[in-house]
Design a protein around this motif. Structure first.
Motif, PDB file in Angstrom:
ATOM      1  N   ARG A  95     -11.734   7.844 -16.201  1.00 48.21           N
ATOM      2  CA  ARG A  95     -11.009   7.054 -15.209  1.00 48.21           C
ATOM      3  C   ARG A  95     -11.052   7.745 -13.842  1.00 48.21           C
ATOM      4  O   ARG A  95     -11.257   7.094 -12.817  1.00 48.21           O
ATOM      5  N   ASN A 133     -13.770   4.666   0.906  1.00 45.02           N
ATOM      6  CA  ASN A 133     -12.331   4.666   1.109  1.00 45.02           C
ATOM      7  C   ASN A 133     -11.741   5.872   0.373  1.00 45.02           C
ATOM      8  O   ASN A 133     -11.644   5.887  -0.847  1.00 45.02           O
ATOM      9  N   ARG A 156     -15.481   4.690  -6.809  1.00 45.74           N
ATOM     10  CA  ARG A 156     -14.935   3.724  -5.855  1.00 45.74           C
ATOM     11  C   ARG A 156     -14.870   4.315  -4.453  1.00 45.74           C
ATOM     12  O   ARG A 156     -15.107   3.630  -3.470  1.00 45.74           O
ATOM     13  N   ASP A 199       0.821  -1.206   0.000  1.00 45.12           N
ATOM     14  CA  ASP A 199       0.000   0.000   0.000  1.00 45.12           C
ATOM     15  C   ASP A 199       0.861   1.265   0.000  1.00 45.12           C
ATOM     16  O   ASP A 199       0.662   2.192  -0.779  1.00 45.12           O
ATOM     17  N   ASP A 225      -2.652   6.032 -13.615  1.00 47.71           N
ATOM     18  CA  ASP A 225      -3.901   5.271 -13.728  1.00 47.71           C
ATOM     19  C   ASP A 225      -3.665   3.810 -13.347  1.00 47.71           C
ATOM     20  O   ASP A 225      -4.424   3.209 -12.595  1.00 47.71           O
ATOM     21  N   LYS A 278      -8.866   7.072   0.071  1.00 43.94           N
ATOM     22  CA  LYS A 278      -7.529   7.126  -0.504  1.00 43.94           C
ATOM     23  C   LYS A 278      -7.589   7.187  -2.032  1.00 43.94           C
ATOM     24  O   LYS A 278      -6.667   7.679  -2.658  1.00 43.94           O
ATOM     25  N   PHE A 279      -8.683   6.721  -2.603  1.00 41.80           N
ATOM     26  CA  PHE A 279      -8.765   6.758  -4.073  1.00 41.80           C
ATOM     27  C   PHE A 279      -8.969   8.173  -4.620  1.00 41.80           C
ATOM     28  O   PHE A 279      -8.855   8.404  -5.811  1.00 41.80           O
ATOM     29  N   ASP A 283      -3.808  -0.491  -6.849  1.00 43.98           N
ATOM     30  CA  ASP A 283      -4.170  -0.152  -5.476  1.00 43.98           C
ATOM     31  C   ASP A 283      -5.618  -0.574  -5.195  1.00 43.98           C
ATOM     32  O   ASP A 283      -5.917  -1.176  -4.163  1.00 43.98           O
ATOM     33  N   TYR A 284      -6.464  -0.284  -6.150  1.00 43.23           N
ATOM     34  CA  TYR A 284      -7.879  -0.632  -5.979  1.00 43.23           C
ATOM     35  C   TYR A 284      -8.060  -2.149  -5.863  1.00 43.23           C
ATOM     36  O   TYR A 284      -8.774  -2.645  -5.004  1.00 43.23           O
ATOM     37  N   PHE A 292     -12.678   6.348 -10.223  1.00 39.62           N
ATOM     38  CA  PHE A 292     -12.106   6.341  -8.878  1.00 39.62           C
ATOM     39  C   PHE A 292     -13.016   7.061  -7.883  1.00 39.62           C
ATOM     40  O   PHE A 292     -13.120   6.662  -6.728  1.00 39.62           O
ATOM     41  N   ARG A 342      -6.976  10.498  -4.293  1.00 41.39           N
ATOM     42  CA  ARG A 342      -5.727  11.020  -4.848  1.00 41.39           C
ATOM     43  C   ARG A 342      -5.560  10.624  -6.308  1.00 41.39           C
ATOM     44  O   ARG A 342      -5.061  11.390  -7.112  1.00 41.39           O
ATOM     45  N   TYR A 343      -6.012   9.418  -6.657  1.00 40.31           N
ATOM     46  CA  TYR A 343      -5.913   9.021  -8.064  1.00 40.31           C
ATOM     47  C   TYR A 343      -6.891   9.823  -8.910  1.00 40.31           C
ATOM     48  O   TYR A 343      -6.567  10.254 -10.013  1.00 40.31           O
ATOM     49  N   TYR A 389      -9.267   9.889 -19.544  1.00 43.59           N
ATOM     50  CA  TYR A 389      -8.759  10.010 -18.175  1.00 43.59           C
ATOM     51  C   TYR A 389      -9.754  10.682 -17.243  1.00 43.59           C
ATOM     52  O   TYR A 389      -9.774  10.398 -16.047  1.00 43.59           O
ATOM     53  N   ILE A 425      -1.243   2.566 -11.506  1.00 48.20           N
ATOM     54  CA  ILE A 425      -0.942   2.453 -10.073  1.00 48.20           C
ATOM     55  C   ILE A 425      -2.250   2.449  -9.276  1.00 48.20           C
ATOM     56  O   ILE A 425      -2.462   1.627  -8.384  1.00 48.20           O
ATOM     57  N   GLY A 426      -3.118   3.360  -9.640  1.00 48.99           N
ATOM     58  CA  GLY A 426      -4.416   3.448  -8.954  1.00 48.99           C
ATOM     59  C   GLY A 426      -5.211   2.159  -9.088  1.00 48.99           C
ATOM     60  O   GLY A 426      -5.804   1.671  -8.122  1.00 48.99           O
ATOM     61  N   GLU A 427      -5.173   1.592 -10.285  1.00 50.90           N
ATOM     62  CA  GLU A 427      -5.922   0.370 -10.520  1.00 50.90           C
ATOM     63  C   GLU A 427      -5.389  -0.778  -9.649  1.00 50.90           C
ATOM     64  O   GLU A 427      -6.164  -1.516  -9.039  1.00 50.90           O
ATOM     65  N   THR A 446      -6.984  -3.391  -2.521  1.00 55.83           N
ATOM     66  CA  THR A 446      -7.983  -3.024  -1.506  1.00 55.83           C
ATOM     67  C   THR A 446      -9.189  -3.945  -1.561  1.00 55.83           C
ATOM     68  O   THR A 446      -9.794  -4.281  -0.551  1.00 55.83           O
ATOM     69  N   GLU A 447      -9.503  -4.389  -2.772  1.00 52.94           N
ATOM     70  CA  GLU A 447     -10.648  -5.282  -2.942  1.00 52.94           C
ATOM     71  C   GLU A 447     -10.319  -6.725  -2.561  1.00 52.94           C
ATOM     72  O   GLU A 447     -11.150  -7.603  -2.714  1.00 52.94           O
ATOM     73  N   LEU A 462       2.802   1.759  -3.293  1.00 55.51           N
ATOM     74  CA  LEU A 462       1.960   2.321  -4.350  1.00 55.51           C
ATOM     75  C   LEU A 462       1.727   3.817  -4.132  1.00 55.51           C
ATOM     76  O   LEU A 462       1.805   4.615  -5.061  1.00 55.51           O
ATOM     77  N   ALA A 463       1.449   4.177  -2.879  1.00 57.42           N
ATOM     78  CA  ALA A 463       1.216   5.593  -2.577  1.00 57.42           C
ATOM     79  C   ALA A 463       2.436   6.422  -2.947  1.00 57.42           C
ATOM     80  O   ALA A 463       2.315   7.495  -3.546  1.00 57.42           O
ATOM     81  N   LEU A 500      -5.587  12.167 -11.933  1.00 53.12           N
ATOM     82  CA  LEU A 500      -5.981  11.796 -13.295  1.00 53.12           C
ATOM     83  C   LEU A 500      -6.767  12.908 -13.975  1.00 53.12           C
ATOM     84  O   LEU A 500      -6.584  13.173 -15.161  1.00 53.12           O
TER      85      LEU A 500
END
Lengths: 320, 482
Positions: free
Chosen positions: B295, B308, B302, A262, A287, B310-311, A293-294, B299, B313-314, B292, A289-291, A297-298, A265-266, B318
């Motif tokens: 995208r 949550n 999500r 975690d 994008d 933290k998403f 991370d998601y 997020f 930031r993405y 984007y 990296i975010g994916e 988390t899942e 990735l951050a 983006l």
């Protein structure tokens, strides 16, 4: 043995001028103090940037000795229903201020956690007791506070703290505590704090337990953060197509240094934006990296996701 | 729990300068007249014992109610949202007060503030209890609300409904001037105007602003002080838009940091960026940027679903970097733009949108939608009107909608996209087409719209009577349009 106090409490500012990094706001707050009067206020901003500190410092300056009697801090996120407003807040608001204070201050932390119904109840309470009471609402974004309350308050946006702000306070504390602090150590503290003073002070205190001489490696180790250069190396190796070398680096960070996926990735996300690569590529990497991370988390396996992420970095040079 | 009017020691100016007489209440002359008339007739046996005062915040509803009470020497019992207002509670407090006046001859006025805000769980049965009390009461009751639609038709039928409007800028600045004279503070005329304009018809917020600034400022208050006040958040977002879309090249990090420093959630930010993006791109970079943005939006979804944060930031990076890289792709360094568009979904902001003439038109359209679809006015205003603008890009849809809502030419012109040079012409054409359509044809095509002619008459008589029972049957939804 002397009991160690938590530094974030010990070094909580007693004066407004000690609150760093929010100069424009502090200037206005000080003139409220000079006039001994203030409107209802909304302090919005991320965590650890001085919202509570400013409110408490203001109470100190306004009330002196009797500050604790005339100032109360309620955390709205503990109980966020309408009952809080109807019981706790109203009860404090309706009693008279102590000493020769003209009004009391209610500081409502995380006010955006209050339900809409609780907020509408609050709205009238604010007006009703404005003779004896001022409200300061703290929140992450003022838009989470209902419009009618916003229109009763002056809104101040606290910004994320700059390097200078963090450095000046950290150096000040280190001096009083008799710590030796290198410039690199200050930079490290700034990096791990992400603009959050609470984190910065905590990092300093944790490191001080280990040694009176603060070094950057200690800061990274204690906070389980990778050094930025290492993360950059990880990304660069992957982008250069050196997949297995990137994997080695990853293993080093995760297995030897115990840094969580975690966190990696951050930090990757934080660094990519400043790397010297084309803009289009940066966005695509962020994008991905975010994916990853998601997915983690899942419930996906973090090692597989990170490996796959690095692999996709390796291949990305062909794609873009 | 029962609170008598607090006087004297209140420090907030909005309380200090609350008018004591009805003629001192600024603006809303017609509403004040209606209120007076209602109060005079309230003792008559067949009269309505309750009045609903509704309108936007800060336009004088509460002030009017209190001024009325003090003018007539009525005792006031107020219940607001900070008191628990469940059915039992309301009955036990207001109930006896509203029916018994055997002990004293004085009239008791019951004021229920924020009556549209009876809260689900805590205030269970609140609305029903009020309706009951309103029916039985011998004492006058005033219900105050922002949105009368939230109060249910049964309650509205049993009350005299009086509407309050926003207060004009001129009147607001006059009031501010008077207050500053009494308080002995010096304020530039320009600053007063700026305050009034910012408040956008909300006298309370204007007075609060003046108060806040007077506390933090020594000496004469000028226009510059207003900008540093609280309502300057709009200028901030325009600065950020400039960084993202403008001609000067900005580093991603800088643009992103400036977005972070705004008092806007990523959900709000994306609306601003999205609204400003679409326009001047070539196909490839348009697709790239939009990809984007979508995208980023994913997020945001999500964050909502998983709670949550933290998403976020993405999402933020983006949306900013996606657009910045689209700019780079075009080989241009952004677009010279005079102004930026506002986010269409931004709450309440449209009222402040530059062209002031369009506000009443927009309001009128919203009203027609609210009536036609049986949705609250605020909902129509915020969510349906922006969509209508979009649907009016298609002229055939525009004609259908015009016919259904009975729009007039200025209203159509308003909905026709503002980039159209000949919008007047287009609006006239739509108008003619809409009303030249033979009724049967519409009926065949759309089903619902054909009934239109009858609807108005119905709405006035039958529907009101039977509304509660078969609301579901008569309710039209947006699906009818689209």
């Amino acid at each position: 043995m002397q009991r160690e106090e938590i530094w974030t409490e010990k070094y909580r500012p007693r004066k407004l001028e000690e609150v760093v990094g929010q100069d424009a706001i502090i200037k206005n707050l000080r003139s409220y103090v000079r006039r001994r009067n203030l409107p209802h206020l909304i302090f919005s901003g991320p965590a650890g940037v001085g919202k509570t500190a400013a409110a408490i410092a203001m109470a100190h300056e306004l009330y002196g000795e009797t500050w604790a009697e005339n100032f109360t801090e309620l955390n709205a996120s503990d109980e966020r229903g309408i009952e809080v407003v109807r019981n706790q807040i109203k009860n404090f608001a309706r009693t008279m201020p102590i000493g020769n204070a003209a009004f009391k201050i209610i500081f409502l932390d995380e006010a955006d956690a209050l339900t809409d119904a609780a907020q509408s109840a609050l709205r009238r309470t604010m007006e009703r007791y404005s003779g004896t009471c001022r409200f300061i609402l703290s929140c992450n974004y003022s838009s989470k506070i209902i419009e009618p309350i916003q229109s009763r308050c002056s809104v101040y946006r606290f910004k994320s703290l700059s390097y200078d702000a963090i450095a000046s306070r950290i150096k000040y504390i280190a001096e009083i505590e008799g710590l030796k602090l290198t410039k690199d150590a200050v930079r490290a503290i700034n990096y791990v704090s992400v603009g959050d003073m609470r984190r910065a002070v905590n990092a300093l205190q944790s490191a001080a337990v280990v040694s009176r001489e603060i070094k950057p490696e200690m800061i990274y180790e204690i906070t389980a953060t990778a050094r930025p250069e290492e993360i950059e190396e990880l990304i660069t190796r992957a982008l250069d197509g050196k997949f297995f070398e990137a994997l080695d680096k990853l293993a080093d960070l995760m297995d030897d240094k115990g840094i969580s996926g975690d966190e990696i990735l951050a930090q990757m996300h934080r660094l990519v934006i400043n790397m010297d690569i084309p803009a289009r590529k940066k966005v695509e990497l962020m994008d991905r990296i975010g994916e990853a991370d998601y997915r983690i988390t899942e419930g996906a396996n973090e090692r597989i996701q990170l490996d796959a992420l690095l692999a996709s970095f390796c291949l990305s040079s062909d794609l873009l | 729990m029962i609170l008598m009017t607090m006087q004297g020691n209140s420090k907030e100016w909005t309380e200090k300068y609350r008018p004591k007489r009805l003629r001192k209440v600024v603006g809303n002359e017609k509403a004040i007249e209606e209120l007076k008339e209602w109060a005079e007739n309230v003792y008559k046996t067949k009269s309505k014992k309750a009045a609903i005062l509704h309108g936007p915040p800060g336009c004088g509803k509460t002030s009017a109610a209190y001024a009325l009470a003090s003018e007539r020497g009525w005792e006031v019992i107020e219940l607001n949202a900070s008191d628990k207002r469940s059915a039992g509670m309301i009955k036990s407090i207001v109930g006896p007060a509203s029916t018994s006046n055997t002990f004293s001859k004085t009239t008791r006025l019951i004021i229920l503030d924020e009556a549209d805000n009876l809260h689900g769980n805590e205030d269970r049965g609140g609305t029903k209890a009020i309706t009951e009390i309103v029916k039985r009461s011998t004492q006058p009751i005033i219900l105050i609300a922002n949105d009368k639609h939230k109060m249910g038709p049964a309650l509205q039928r049993n009350c005299k409904v009086i509407k309050f409007d926003r207060i004009g800028d001129k009147m607001v600045s006059q009031v501010l001037k008077k207050i500053s004279r009494v308080e002995g503070i010096e304020v530039e005329d320009k600053a007063l105007h700026a305050l009034a304009e910012n408040a956008n018809g909300d006298l309370r917020s204007a007075i609060n602003d003046l108060h806040a600034i007077s506390i933090s400022k020594f000496g004469k208050i000028d226009e510059g002080d207003i900008a540093t006040g609280e309502r300057d958040r709009e200028t901030d977002i325009f600065e950020v838009m400039k960084k993202i879309f403008g001609v000067e090249g900005y580093e991603m990090q800088e643009a992103l940091s400036s977005l972070y420093s705004l008092d806007k959630t990523p959900e709000e930010s994306i609306q601003w960026i999205y609204r400003n993006f679409a326009y001047e791109n070539d196909e490839e970079s348009f697709l790239h940027g939009l990809h984007y943005l979508s995208r980023a939006d994913t997020f945001l979804g999500r964050v909502k679903r998983r709670e949550n944060y933290k998403f976020w930031r993405y999402a933020s990076s983006l949306m900013v970097c996606g657009v910045l890289s689209a700019k780079e792709m075009q080989g241009r360094y952004g677009w010279q733009r005079q102004r930026y568009f506002r986010s269409p979904w931004q709450r309440n902001r449209w009222q402040a949108v530059g062209d002031k003439k369009s506000i009443p038109i927009r309001e009128a359209i919203a009203k027609k939608i609210a009536e036609y679809c049986k949705v609250p006015l605020s909902y129509a205003r915020l969510f349906v009107v922006p969509f209508l603008e979009f649907f009016f890009l298609d002229e055939r849809k525009a004609v259908d909608i015009t016919a259904s809502l009975r729009l007039d030419v200025p209203q159509i012109a308003f909905l026709v996209s503002d980039t159209d040079e000949d919008r007047e012409e287009k609006a006239k054409r739509i108008y003619q087409d809409a009303y030249a359509m033979p009724k049967t044809v519409i009926k065949g095509k759309k089903g619902v719209t054909g009934k239109e002619g009858v609807i108005k008459a119905e709405a006035k008589e039958e529907i009101i009577k039977t509304r509660e029972e078969d609301e579901a049957k008569t309710q039209k939804t947006l699906v009818d349009f689209f």
